[in-house]
Design a protein around this motif. Sequence first.
Motif, PDB file in Angstrom:
ATOM      1  N   ALA A 152      23.137  48.927 107.316  1.00 14.24           N
ATOM      2  CA  ALA A 152      23.834  50.011 108.009  1.00 14.24           C
ATOM      3  C   ALA A 152      25.261  49.599 108.368  1.00 14.24           C
ATOM      4  CB  ALA A 152      23.056  50.411 109.264  1.00 14.24           C
ATOM      5  N   ARG A 153      25.424  48.377 108.899  1.00 13.86           N
ATOM      6  CA  ARG A 153      26.772  47.891 109.240  1.00 13.86           C
ATOM      7  C   ARG A 153      27.658  47.814 107.998  1.00 13.86           C
ATOM      8  NH1 ARG A 153      23.833  44.548 112.905  1.00 13.86           N
ATOM      9  NH2 ARG A 153      23.645  42.920 111.342  1.00 13.86           N
ATOM     10  N   LYS A 154      27.111  47.264 106.923  1.00 12.65           N
ATOM     11  CA  LYS A 154      27.874  47.107 105.681  1.00 12.65           C
ATOM     12  C   LYS A 154      28.236  48.479 105.097  1.00 12.65           C
ATOM     13  CE  LYS A 154      29.445  44.677 102.157  1.00 12.65           C
ATOM     14  NZ  LYS A 154      30.572  43.789 102.247  1.00 12.65           N
ATOM     15  N   ALA A 155      27.276  49.398 105.078  1.00 11.17           N
ATOM     16  CA  ALA A 155      27.534  50.738 104.546  1.00 11.17           C
ATOM     17  C   ALA A 155      28.618  51.440 105.359  1.00 11.17           C
ATOM     18  CB  ALA A 155      26.254  51.564 104.542  1.00 11.17           C
ATOM     19  N   HIS A 156      28.536  51.349 106.673  1.00  8.67           N
ATOM     20  CA  HIS A 156      29.543  51.993 107.518  1.00  8.67           C
ATOM     21  C   HIS A 156      30.925  51.391 107.267  1.00  8.67           C
ATOM     22  CE1 HIS A 156      30.925  54.493 110.737  1.00  8.67           C
ATOM     23  NE2 HIS A 156      31.510  53.456 111.292  1.00  8.67           N
ATOM     24  N   GLN A 157      30.984  50.071 107.118  1.00  7.16           N
ATOM     25  CA  GLN A 157      32.245  49.389 106.840  1.00  7.16           C
ATOM     26  C   GLN A 157      32.830  49.879 105.503  1.00  7.16           C
ATOM     27  OE1 GLN A 157      31.669  45.240 106.042  1.00  7.16           O
ATOM     28  NE2 GLN A 157      33.823  44.838 105.690  1.00  7.16           N
ATOM     29  N   ILE A 158      32.004  49.944 104.481  1.00  3.50           N
ATOM     30  CA  ILE A 158      32.461  50.376 103.154  1.00  3.50           C
ATOM     31  C   ILE A 158      32.900  51.838 103.186  1.00  3.50           C
ATOM     32  CG2 ILE A 158      31.727  50.834 100.772  1.00  3.50           C
ATOM     33  CD1 ILE A 158      29.736  48.443 101.157  1.00  3.50           C
ATOM     34  N   LEU A 159      32.054  52.686 103.741  1.00  2.57           N
ATOM     35  CA  LEU A 159      32.313  54.126 103.700  1.00  2.57           C
ATOM     36  C   LEU A 159      33.489  54.562 104.557  1.00  2.57           C
ATOM     37  CD1 LEU A 159      28.619  55.289 103.708  1.00  2.57           C
ATOM     38  CD2 LEU A 159      30.242  55.442 101.814  1.00  2.57           C
ATOM     39  N   SER A 160      33.881  53.747 105.499  1.00  2.00           N
ATOM     40  CA  SER A 160      35.020  54.071 106.357  1.00  2.00           C
ATOM     41  C   SER A 160      36.347  53.631 105.742  1.00  2.00           C
ATOM     42  CB  SER A 160      34.838  53.408 107.723  1.00  2.00           C
ATOM     43  OG  SER A 160      33.688  53.919 108.351  1.00  2.00           O
ATOM     44  N   ALA A 161      36.303  53.033 104.558  1.00  6.44           N
ATOM     45  CA  ALA A 161      37.522  52.566 103.892  1.00  6.44           C
ATOM     46  C   ALA A 161      38.428  53.757 103.558  1.00  6.44           C
ATOM     47  CB  ALA A 161      37.166  51.798 102.623  1.00  6.44           C
ATOM     48  N   PRO A 162      39.742  53.559 103.658  1.00  9.95           N
ATOM     49  CA  PRO A 162      40.698  54.654 103.419  1.00  9.95           C
ATOM     50  C   PRO A 162      40.572  55.315 102.039  1.00  9.95           C
ATOM     51  CG  PRO A 162      41.820  52.716 104.301  1.00  9.95           C
ATOM     52  CD  PRO A 162      40.400  52.326 104.038  1.00  9.95           C
ATOM     53  N   GLU A 163      40.183  54.546 101.017  1.00  9.43           N
ATOM     54  CA  GLU A 163      40.100  55.141  99.662  1.00  9.43           C
ATOM     55  C   GLU A 163      39.006  56.203  99.532  1.00  9.43           C
ATOM     56  OE1 GLU A 163      38.096  50.986  98.984  1.00  9.43           O
ATOM     57  OE2 GLU A 163      39.698  51.791 100.228  1.00  9.43           O
ATOM     58  N   TYR A 164      38.091  56.234 100.504  1.00 12.17           N
ATOM     59  CA  TYR A 164      37.017  57.234 100.469  1.00 12.17           C
ATOM     60  C   TYR A 164      37.278  58.421 101.400  1.00 12.17           C
ATOM     61  CZ  TYR A 164      34.398  53.488  98.140  1.00 12.17           C
ATOM     62  OH  TYR A 164      33.993  52.500  97.279  1.00 12.17           O
ATOM     63  N   ALA A 165      38.326  58.350 102.193  1.00 15.05           N
ATOM     64  CA  ALA A 165      38.586  59.366 103.218  1.00 15.05           C
ATOM     65  C   ALA A 165      38.719  60.782 102.653  1.00 15.05           C
ATOM     66  CB  ALA A 165      39.825  58.998 104.021  1.00 15.05           C
ATOM     67  N   SER A 166      39.248  60.908 101.439  1.00 13.04           N
ATOM     68  CA  SER A 166      39.417  62.247 100.856  1.00 13.04           C
ATOM     69  C   SER A 166      38.129  62.777 100.223  1.00 13.04           C
ATOM     70  CB  SER A 166      40.529  62.223  99.804  1.00 13.04           C
ATOM     71  OG  SER A 166      40.126  61.411  98.709  1.00 13.04           O
ATOM     72  N   LEU A 167      37.115  61.911 100.085  1.00 15.51           N
ATOM     73  CA  LEU A 167      35.876  62.290  99.400  1.00 15.51           C
ATOM     74  C   LEU A 167      34.749  62.682 100.343  1.00 15.51           C
ATOM     75  CD1 LEU A 167      35.857  59.407  96.772  1.00 15.51           C
ATOM     76  CD2 LEU A 167      36.708  61.756  96.474  1.00 15.51           C
ATOM     77  N   TRP A 168      34.605  61.937 101.433  1.00 21.35           N
ATOM     78  CA  TRP A 168      33.498  62.183 102.348  1.00 21.35           C
ATOM     79  C   TRP A 168      33.768  61.588 103.718  1.00 21.35           C
ATOM     80  CZ3 TRP A 168      31.429  59.263  97.862  1.00 21.35           C
ATOM     81  CH2 TRP A 168      31.606  57.894  97.978  1.00 21.35           C
ATOM     82  N   GLU A 169      32.907  61.987 104.632  1.00 23.65           N
ATOM     83  CA  GLU A 169      32.936  61.434 105.983  1.00 23.65           C
ATOM     84  C   GLU A 169      31.516  60.977 106.314  1.00 23.65           C
ATOM     85  OE1 GLU A 169      33.371  63.192 110.489  1.00 23.65           O
ATOM     86  OE2 GLU A 169      34.440  64.203 108.870  1.00 23.65           O
TER      87      GLU A 169
END
Length: 191
Positions: free
Chosen positions: A98-115
């Motif tokens: 969960a910690r790793k997924a949150h860290q990855i998914l919060s990266a700026p390169e994904y901001a335009s794709l999902w939250e």
Amino acid sequence: MPVLTKQFIESLPPDGKYYPDEGSKNSIPGLRIRAGAKSKVFYVYLGRGKPLEKIGSYPAYTLAKARIEAKSKLGMDADGHDFKAERRQKKEVLRGRARKAHQILSAPEYASLWEPYPFNAGYFMCLKLKALDAEIYRKHLLAEYGIGVIADGDRDIRIALSSVDEKDLEGLYATMASAARDLHEGNGGGE
């Protein structure tokens, strides 16, 4: 005490009581079922000073399957298996994912794709897609990349975080981002 049978189990009132598996040649000492308001769950009693060990819910676990699982757990207990330590270890694994997924998914390169949504149980990671239809994305992801997710409404998807090793999360989300970008560039994802 009545013998546990399919008919008896199905007729149990939702009283929260435990009903032991007794009186049959197939009975397993320690096996019991608890009939709650929402479900009926099999447990096995491993002995004094030890917590009941959950087996699973009826009818997903039939009486026959519960007896097999109870035998297995009783054998593991006799061999010194530490169920409490196993639960702690599994919980830590899920927390790490969960910690790793949150860290990855919060990266700026994904901001335009999902939250990413906040985690609740650690078994699923939920994402709110931006400018993509969840069902179209789900189908594209499965057909083109072999990744299965659950579309939940117009914009939400769920990923079974519990089935992905922590070391594989970065690659998974990078691939999912590629699929999302495919749809954005092809204008096939909705808005």
